[in-house]
Scaffold this motif. Sequence first.
Motif: not given
Length: 128
Positions: A93-105
């Motif tokens: 879920i909530n697994n799409t990321f736009n160009m240059r969006e933060d990927f955070v863990c």
Amino acid sequence: SVRYYDGTNTMVLSPIFEKSFFLATTTVDKTGNKFDTATSTFELWNPSKSVTLAGLYGRTDTGTAAFRCGDGTNWSEFVVADSNGEEDDNSMINNTFNMREDFVCEVGSAVSNPLKVTITAEFYYTND
């Protein structure tokens, strides 16, 4: 996937690619937290193209640690990593990321005293 022959072997081109990172309990996040004492958030990547998170895998040296990934507001489900390695249940879920969006863990407080955790995220590129 696409299969092709390189003159010697059959090779495979896969749309899936992976990014991994390693954390020790002494690794400090952006707010000074360490995952052995508090939930820690690590900003890891800003993809150059839109991507979809296809899966998560985590492994500890011993014990367990819970983690989830997202953009800092929207999150995947938690995965509880252990020394055998654990994958998400493929219900991302909530697994799409736009160009240059933060990927955070976000790694929650260590549940049973691991010294390190390795997290691998699987992605594929999507249309911008």
